[in-house]
Design a protein around this motif. Structure first.
Motif, short mmCIF file in Angstrom:
data_model
loop_
_atom_site.label_atom_id
_atom_site.label_comp_id
_atom_site.label_asym_id
_atom_site.label_seq_id
_atom_site.Cartn_x
_atom_site.Cartn_y
_atom_site.Cartn_z
N TYR A 299 -32.18 20.97 -17.52
CA TYR A 299 -32.55 19.63 -17.06
C TYR A 299 -31.48 18.61 -17.42
O TYR A 299 -31.23 17.67 -16.66
CB TYR A 299 -33.92 19.23 -17.63
CG TYR A 299 -35.05 19.93 -16.92
CD1 TYR A 299 -35.37 19.60 -15.61
CD2 TYR A 299 -35.77 20.93 -17.54
CE1 TYR A 299 -36.40 20.25 -14.94
CE2 TYR A 299 -36.80 21.58 -16.88
CZ TYR A 299 -37.10 21.24 -15.58
OH TYR A 299 -38.10 21.89 -14.92
N GLU A 300 -30.84 18.78 -18.57
CA GLU A 300 -29.75 17.86 -18.90
C GLU A 300 -28.54 18.09 -18.00
O GLU A 300 -27.82 17.14 -17.67
CB GLU A 300 -29.37 17.99 -20.38
CG GLU A 300 -30.44 17.54 -21.35
CD GLU A 300 -30.84 16.09 -21.19
OE1 GLU A 300 -30.28 15.37 -20.32
OE2 GLU A 300 -31.74 15.64 -21.93
N LEU A 301 -28.33 19.32 -17.60
CA LEU A 301 -27.26 19.59 -16.63
C LEU A 301 -27.56 18.89 -15.30
O LEU A 301 -26.66 18.34 -14.66
CB LEU A 301 -27.11 21.09 -16.42
CG LEU A 301 -26.43 21.88 -17.55
CD1 LEU A 301 -26.59 23.38 -17.32
CD2 LEU A 301 -24.95 21.52 -17.65
N LEU A 307 -24.40 12.07 -12.39
CA LEU A 307 -23.38 11.10 -12.75
C LEU A 307 -21.98 11.53 -12.33
O LEU A 307 -21.02 10.81 -12.58
CB LEU A 307 -23.40 10.87 -14.27
CG LEU A 307 -24.71 10.34 -14.85
CD1 LEU A 307 -24.65 10.38 -16.38
CD2 LEU A 307 -25.01 8.93 -14.36
N MET A 308 -21.88 12.69 -11.71
CA MET A 308 -20.57 13.26 -11.39
C MET A 308 -20.25 13.12 -9.91
O MET A 308 -21.11 12.87 -9.08
CB MET A 308 -20.54 14.74 -11.79
CG MET A 308 -20.98 15.01 -13.23
SD MET A 308 -19.92 14.26 -14.47
CE MET A 308 -18.63 15.50 -14.58
N LYS A 309 -18.97 13.33 -9.58
CA LYS A 309 -18.57 13.43 -8.19
C LYS A 309 -19.22 14.66 -7.58
O LYS A 309 -19.58 15.60 -8.28
CB LYS A 309 -17.05 13.53 -8.08
CG LYS A 309 -16.32 12.26 -8.52
CD LYS A 309 -14.81 12.43 -8.39
CE LYS A 309 -14.09 11.15 -8.83
NZ LYS A 309 -12.61 11.31 -8.74
N GLU A 310 -19.36 14.66 -6.27
CA GLU A 310 -20.12 15.71 -5.60
C GLU A 310 -19.59 17.10 -5.91
O GLU A 310 -20.37 18.03 -6.15
CB GLU A 310 -20.13 15.45 -4.09
CG GLU A 310 -20.98 14.24 -3.71
CD GLU A 310 -20.85 13.86 -2.25
OE1 GLU A 310 -19.84 14.26 -1.62
OE2 GLU A 310 -21.73 13.16 -1.73
N ALA A 313 -20.58 17.93 -9.38
CA ALA A 313 -22.04 18.06 -9.46
C ALA A 313 -22.48 19.42 -8.97
O ALA A 313 -23.37 20.05 -9.56
CB ALA A 313 -22.71 16.95 -8.65
N ILE A 314 -21.87 19.89 -7.90
CA ILE A 314 -22.23 21.21 -7.34
C ILE A 314 -22.00 22.31 -8.36
O ILE A 314 -22.85 23.19 -8.56
CB ILE A 314 -21.45 21.46 -6.04
CG1 ILE A 314 -21.96 20.54 -4.92
CG2 ILE A 314 -21.56 22.92 -5.60
CD1 ILE A 314 -21.10 20.53 -3.68
#
Length: 808
Positions: A299-301, A307-310, A313-314
């Motif tokens: 869940y923290e991931l 908050l990250m670029k796409e 994030a992927i």
């Protein structure tokens, strides 16, 4: 960075920061009593599986042990199982096992088993919180705190207080939550336990943030009503809470600076949310890399990915999905998969978005988790809609609504003070489906749209009152038959983002929809301005908007109405339409109510059978004197006298108008009419609504209970001096909802406060016409027409009165 909506933060909040790590391994370090060597070996094997994150293997082994165990040994295995089910995301099964263990420990009534009993209470409360079931959690946690205090278990007290704070946060009682968290924090400071202090500081910061949003919403509502004093007051409170949230988050980050823990991760993410100039993404990534795999880590991931670029994030979400699958945690996997689908949806890579969204649906479906499932059904609906697959979108949205209805009790009680969850995560599902159905919809789709809209009305009502108890007593089973029998036309007004609509439901069963050719924001501004102008008795500025809105809303359906010549018009209104008197729409020569008898309703499914025999008998209460902060109501003496003269019954004024006397009189005798002439206010939530008695204010919940205590359902409730908040589109839900919930057939109320001689005349005429055998809606219309015909008449007097519920 990808766009991280408010709903993701709320959804994952309790997973990432509210669950306390202290209890995770509690059960697997407790010795069992009287176990055999085989049992000991099996439990040790289960413990190894658990510690390695192989929860499904632990569950399989423990289920076999459970079949042959009994007594305390069985209770302990139940707890082992519950902990394993929780860690694998199967929360309902965890609750079932903990309840079984709790029953055994209670029956033992043994002092030496108190630590286990307390632990079960805390774990059970914690897991109910994770499902949003705070009402079940609160009594369990309060019992745990009391037992822990008796046993002088300071650490357990602190943990239970923290989890109780979570319960109150989920309920929307932020004031109580903050006090409870502060109690927990003091205990952790005494214990010098920085990791657990960090968790409580994180929770406290989040609660300040949520209360800030509540104050901002109240400030906005005050601004809409042009109440600058209240707007400034709530804005100031919001600013104070933002400062407290930031200060507490800073303290959490400082306390956890030397920790490599999930609470340290949460502290940094929370501080970044409050101060966008800070960037802890690298340190958060580093800490998470070092921590063992767990569902909280996943869940923290997910939160970090937001908050990250796409592209980053992927990768993070793919890692989270892998961990969830490794743990066998389908619930957590569904959230990670759904989040990945959302990233691809935002990138407009719809094939991949649909692929991962379907996988999220499958994972949630395998563990029967509708609170997760509906999100991905909704997401699939949005993707289908974006790609022009209209029929598949309709199916997905209807599935999402069905899932929502299965958990509507939890939705109803979640954050009802602010209604963030409902506004962001429930209401859009209904409205987006309505947009699809009404955009060139067929007759069957229009009929379905009416059903969906009434379902939305029900959900709003439940959310407003904070529970799912809306039992309609003596509901009309075939409303279309009543429409035909009484020649009634129902008009549904539906305000949508891109295009609003009127739906005409004719007495012959035909349904027709008409677009309203104005944007949502423009329409809402005009409605609110019109309401304010109608209230201003010193001005006739309202006429222009009365004409403009008539042209916009009524003129498109005017030919149909003239053709049908209905005996009644029933409006089922949406949003701010609920706060204005539709009868005051003006075609340049006549007001709408001069043409037709009008009433309003929450929907035909809320209409109840009238049981009036024409024999009216009133219970009348009123205030003529000033009761601070309210002024006197000098016309109430004559008003209530006229009511008693016409209908008979009993009348009580001033110091006889007490809560206890009102309760006593309603319970003692059967009255068909309850007339309350006193100050009252209906705002955006049930807690802000009240009626003023001589001795104290009567809350909406108390009023509901009073009305419900009548020996027979009350035919008519009249509230003749109340006011609804003009800028809040839910204000009239209290006026309409309290009647529906208590079995009252109809309510005659006022949208804004008015009490003068003309009011007395209108009320007198209404009851006189009612006594003569007219229907309620026709009686009200005749009374209002008398006022319109009076020289110098103004809608500030007659338009305020609206009839809600059964119009017959």
């Amino acid at each position: 960075m990808i766009r991280q909506s408010k709903k993701w933060h709320i959804s994952f909040l309790f997973w990432s920061s509210l669950l306390l790590i202290f209890w995770i391994h509690y059960w697997f370090i407790q010795p069992m009593r009287g176990e055999t060597a085989d049992v000991t070996q099996s439990v040790q094997q289960a413990q190894q599986y658990y510690q390695q994150g192989q929860f499904l293997q632990a569950i399989s082994l423990l289920e076999n042990l459970l079949a042959t165990s009994e007594g305390i040994e069985q209770a302990t295995i139940q707890c082992y199982l519950a902990a394993s089910y929780r860690e694998s995301g199967q929360l309902n099964k965890a609750i079932k096992n903990w309840k079984a263990a709790l029953e055994i420990y209670r029956n033992q009534n043994c002092q030496s088993l108190q630590p286990q009993l307390i632990a079960v209470l805390v774990d059970l409360g914690q897991t109910h919180n994770a499902l949003g079931q705070f009402r079940q959690a609160i009594p369990l946690l309060e019992e745990a705190i009391k037992l822990a205090e008796n046993n002088q278990e300071l650490k357990t007290q602190a943990i239970a207080w923290d989890i109780l704070g979570t319960s109150h946060t989920l309920s929307g009682d932020y004031d109580k939550a903050i006090k409870v968290y502060e109690t927990s924090l003091k205990l952790f400071e005494q214990l010098n336990h920085p990791d657990l202090m960090t968790i409580t500081l994180n929770n406290l910061s989040n609660t300040f943030s949520q209360r800030q949003l509540k104050y901002l919403a109240e400030a906005q509502a005050a601004q809409l009503e042009e109440d600058e004093t209240q707007a400034e007051h709530f804005t100031s409170l919001a600013q104070q809470d933002r400062q407290m949230a930031l200060a507490t988050a800073t303290q959490a980050e400082e306390t956890s600076r030397n920790q490599n823990s999930l609470s340290a991760v949460r502290a940094r993410l929370q501080l970044m949310k409050l101060n966008p100039n800070l960037d802890y993404r690298a340190s958060v990534s580093s800490i998470l890399e070092q921590l063992p795999n767990s569902r909280r880590k996943v869940y923290e991931l997910i939160n970090l990915a937001g908050l990250m670029k796409e592209s980053e994030a992927i990768k993070i979400l793919e890692k989270g999905i892998g961990i969830a699958h490794q743990l066998g945690d389908l619930r957590t996997a569904s959230f990670a998969l759904g989040a990945l689908g959302r990233v691809y949806e935002q990138k407009k890579q719809y094939d991949l978005a649909l692929k991962f969204t379907h996988q999220a649906q499958l994972a949630a479906g395998q563990i029967s988790a509708p609170d997760s499932q509906y999100r991905w059904q909704w997401q699939a609906g949005r993707i289908y809609r974006a790609t022009g697959r209209r029929e598949e979108a309709k199916v997905a949205y209807r599935q999402a609504i069905a899932s929502l209805q299965s958990i509507r009790g939890d939705i109803a009680v979640a954050n009802q003070n602010l209604q963030l969850d409902f506004r962001d995560e429930v209401e859009p599902v209904y409205r987006q489906l309505l947009e699809i159905l009404l955009d060139g919809g067929t007759s069957s789709e229009i009929e379905l749209a009416i059903q969906i809209f009434e379902g939305l009305q029900l959900s709003e009502l439940q959310n407003f009152f904070g529970d799912d108890c809306v039992e309609i007593i003596d509901a009309i089973k075939q409303p279309q038959v009543i429409l035909a029998k009484t020649n009634t036309v129902v008009i549904h007004s539906i305000i949508l983002k891109n295009q609003s609509y009127l739906i005409l439901q004719l007495s012959n069963g035909t349904n027709k929809s008409y677009p309203i050719n104005i944007s949502q924001s423009q329409l809402q501004k005009k409605i609110l301005k019109w309401r304010n102008e109608l209230e201003d008795i010193s001005s006739y500025r309202y006429i222009d908007l009365s004409k403009e809105l008539y042209k916009l809303l009524i003129q498109p359906i005017e030919n149909e109405l003239e053709l049908v010549q209905p005996n009644n018009l029933v409006f089922v209104n949406d949003g701010l339409f609920r706060n204005v008197p539709i009868g005051a729409l003006y075609d340049g020569q006549k007001f709408l109510l001069e043409k037709y008898p009008l009433s309003v309703s929450l929907g035909l499914n809320f209409i109840t059978q009238t049981q009036s025999s024409g024999q009216w008998r009133s219970l009348t209460f009123g205030l003529t004197v000033a009761v601070p902060p309210f002024d006197s109501l000098p016309n109430v003496a004559q008003e209530t006298h006229e009511v008693q003269t016409i209908l008979g019954g009993s009348r009580y004024l001033n110091n006889d108008f007490t809560f206890n006397n009102l309760q006593k009189q309603i319970r003692k005798k059967n009255y068909s009419v309850v007339h309350l002439a006193t100050h009252g206010r209906f705002g955006g939530n049930a807690e802000s609504a009240f009626l003023q008695a001589f001795d104290r204010q009567i809350s909406l919940a108390e009023l509901e209970n009073l009305l419900d205590s009548s020996q027979k359902p009350i035919e008519l409730l009249t509230l003749s001096a109340c006011q609804t908040a003009a800028g809040n589109d839910r204000a009239t839900l209290g006026l309409a909802g309290v009647a529906v919930r208590s079995g009252v057939k109809s309510t005659l109320g006022t949208l804004w406060f008015v009490n003068d001689q003309a009011t007395v005349e209108l009320i007198t005429d209404f009851y006189r016409y009612l006594e003569q055998g007219m229907s309620k809606t026709e009686a009200l219309r005749k009374a209002q027409l008398s006022q319109i015909a009076t020289p110098g008449s103004h809608p500030s007097i007659w338009a305020s009165f609206v009839l809600v519920g059964n119009w017959l």
